[in-house]
Design an enzyme around this catalytic site. Structure first.
Site, PDB file in Angstrom:
ATOM      1  N   VAL A  73       1.037  -3.777   3.777  1.00 50.66           N
ATOM      2  CA  VAL A  73       0.962  -5.076   4.467  1.00 50.66           C
ATOM      3  C   VAL A  73       2.242  -5.907   4.374  1.00 50.66           C
ATOM      4  CG1 VAL A  73      -1.541  -5.424   4.493  1.00 50.66           C
ATOM      5  CG2 VAL A  73      -0.224  -6.110   2.487  1.00 50.66           C
ATOM      6  N   TYR A  91      -4.620   3.738   7.614  1.00 50.99           N
ATOM      7  CA  TYR A  91      -5.915   3.039   7.684  1.00 50.99           C
ATOM      8  C   TYR A  91      -6.713   3.465   8.909  1.00 50.99           C
ATOM      9  CZ  TYR A  91      -3.166   0.605   4.378  1.00 50.99           C
ATOM     10  OH  TYR A  91      -2.342   0.354   3.342  1.00 50.99           O
ATOM     11  N   LYS A 126       0.458   3.421  -2.970  1.00 50.23           N
ATOM     12  CA  LYS A 126      -0.718   4.280  -3.166  1.00 50.23           C
ATOM     13  C   LYS A 126      -0.345   5.769  -3.158  1.00 50.23           C
ATOM     14  CE  LYS A 126      -4.139   1.019  -1.199  1.00 50.23           C
ATOM     15  NZ  LYS A 126      -3.605  -0.290  -0.954  1.00 50.23           N
ATOM     16  N   SER A 145       0.798  -1.233   0.000  1.00 46.54           N
ATOM     17  CA  SER A 145       0.000   0.000   0.000  1.00 46.54           C
ATOM     18  C   SER A 145       0.831   1.283   0.000  1.00 46.54           C
ATOM     19  CB  SER A 145      -0.930   0.018   1.203  1.00 46.54           C
ATOM     20  OG  SER A 145      -1.990  -0.858   0.968  1.00 46.54           O
ATOM     21  N   TYR A 205      -3.046  -2.287 -10.677  1.00 47.99           N
ATOM     22  CA  TYR A 205      -2.999  -2.069  -9.219  1.00 47.99           C
ATOM     23  C   TYR A 205      -2.147  -3.153  -8.537  1.00 47.99           C
ATOM     24  CZ  TYR A 205      -4.564  -2.300  -4.368  1.00 47.99           C
ATOM     25  OH  TYR A 205      -4.573  -2.378  -2.993  1.00 47.99           O
TER      26      TYR A 205
HETATM   27  O1  DON Z   1      -4.630  -4.888  -2.186  1.00 45.64           O
HETATM   28  C1  DON Z   1      -4.147  -5.364  -1.172  1.00 45.64           C
HETATM   29  O2  DON Z   1      -4.816  -5.899  -0.305  1.00 45.64           O
HETATM   30  C2  DON Z   1      -2.653  -5.281  -1.016  1.00 45.64           C
HETATM   31  N1  DON Z   1      -1.992  -5.347  -2.278  1.00 45.64           N
HETATM   32  C3  DON Z   1      -2.248  -3.990  -0.389  1.00 45.64           C
HETATM   33  C4  DON Z   1      -2.878  -3.751   0.925  1.00 45.64           C
HETATM   34  C5  DON Z   1      -2.016  -3.053   1.868  1.00 45.64           C
HETATM   35  O3  DON Z   1      -0.818  -2.978   1.795  1.00 45.64           O
HETATM   36  C6  DON Z   1      -2.745  -2.524   3.008  1.00 45.64           C
HETATM   37  N2  DON Z   1      -1.816  -2.294   4.031  1.00 45.64           N
HETATM   38  N3  DON Z   1      -1.762  -2.249   5.128  1.00 45.64           N
END
Ligand code: DON
Length: 321
Positions: free
Chosen positions: A275, A257, A80, A77, A205
């Site tokens: 993540v 978040y 982003k 993330s 994405y």
């Molecule tokens: O889309 C997803 O779920 C992951 N590629 C990215 C989510 C993420 O990194 C949220 N982080 N805490």
């Protein structure tokens, strides 16, 4: 740097003291083994849970890294942030925010929820980041689109080539029911710009999430944001100051978040987590900091990453307020 040091004009004049503090914080926080590696993307679950890096880069290019700072990890993330900047540079904030809000959602990063206008709450959660992908260089083919994003990271990170983790990408793509659901739901609401191909957008994405950097390079990228869009090592202006300001504002309110409010209260600085255990912290006009430690808390933020931020703010007066 030498000239600025001689004139006593360094951004962090006593850098050795900062280095000593970062060393101490790394040693202390290393003992913290709370949290668990993300396993909802199978390939991500295979990283070594105990990896731990802290890297610092000031807006005038003083740098220090400790731990696994040369090991690559996926941005997840954290990607982003740059994707949002790229949408702003291409379309301007008015057009971008016809498709994505700028309020915190107060919910998990992949929650199936939209604002009253039927748009994603902000670009820092999954739905909003999928929207960013729909807005970036629609006219390019998939390969050039990916290169466009990778090139922005390369320039932000001081010209260092960035990596790509194909197995994480493939693994995420086959286990991404929630992201597909978010995408279809936004399409049903008519949220996407005209011409959006949903499956191409989702694929793009997932690719952006699988871009890899080291903590050393992520800290340089963070320092480029701290430096209003100019890379401290190369002098390359990657983003306009206005774009970076918008991005940092949303990182401050939405970057962590459903922990964003608490983070803003205690740390008071723009940040973005992923993540993979990556955390990018920006101290505007001063420095960028990258922390990587894969064990996550319930919100999906790196346990040690948050702890490092807490301790840094304890010893330095960098909380915005
Ligand atoms: O889309 C997803 O779920 C992951 N590629 C990215 C989510 C993420 O990194 C949220 N982080 N805490």
């Amino acid at each position: 740097i030498i000239e600025r040091a001689a004139r006593g004009e360094l951004a962090v004049p006593d850098f050795p003291a900062l280095v000593a503090d970062v060393r101490r914080i790394h040693r202390e926080v290393r003992a913290d083994v709370r949290g668990a590696v993300a396993d909802y993307i199978p390939q991500l679950a295979r990283v070594e849970a105990d990896r731990f890096a802290i890297s610092v880069c000031t807006v005038d290019g003083q740098r220090f890294s400790i731990g696994d700072a040369g090991v690559r990890f996926c941005l997840q993330s954290v990607s982003k942030t740059v994707n949002y900047c790229l949408t702003l540079e291409e379309h301007g904030p008015d057009t971008v925010h016809r498709h994505v809000g700028r309020e915190p959602s107060g919910q998990g990063f992949n929650e199936l929820t939209f604002n009253k206008a039927g748009l994603p709450h902000n670009p820092m959660i999954n739905a909003g980041a999928i929207m960013s992908c729909a807005l970036i260089q629609q006219g390019l083919d998939a390969a050039d689109r990916f290169d466009f994003v990778a090139d922005a990271w390369r320039r932000l990170a001081g010209g260092r080539a960035v990596g790509f983790n194909n197995s994480v990408y493939l693994s995420e793509r086959t286990t991404a029911d929630r992201n597909f659901a978010l995408g279809y739901s936004m399409r049903e609401r008519g949220a996407f710009p005209p011409g959006t191909d949903l499956l191409d957008t989702l694929d793009f994405y997932f690719q952006c999430c699988s871009i890899e950097l080291t903590a050393r390079h992520l800290a340089i990228a963070a320092a480029s944001l701290a430096n209003a869009g100019v890379c401290p090592l190369t002098g390359d202006r990657v983003f306009s100051a206005g774009t970076v300001r918008h991005c940092l504002s949303l990182m401050s309110s939405c970057g962590m978040y459903d922990f964003s409010g608490e983070f803003a209260f205690t740390i008071g600085l723009p940040a973005k987590s992923g993540v993979s255990g990556a955390l990018m912290l920006v101290v505007p006009q001063l420095m960028g900091i990258a922390v990587w430690s894969p064990r996550l808390d319930a919100q999906g933020n790196s346990v040690r990453g948050i702890e490092v931020c807490r301790r840094l703010v304890d010893c330095y007066n960098v909380h915005t307020y």
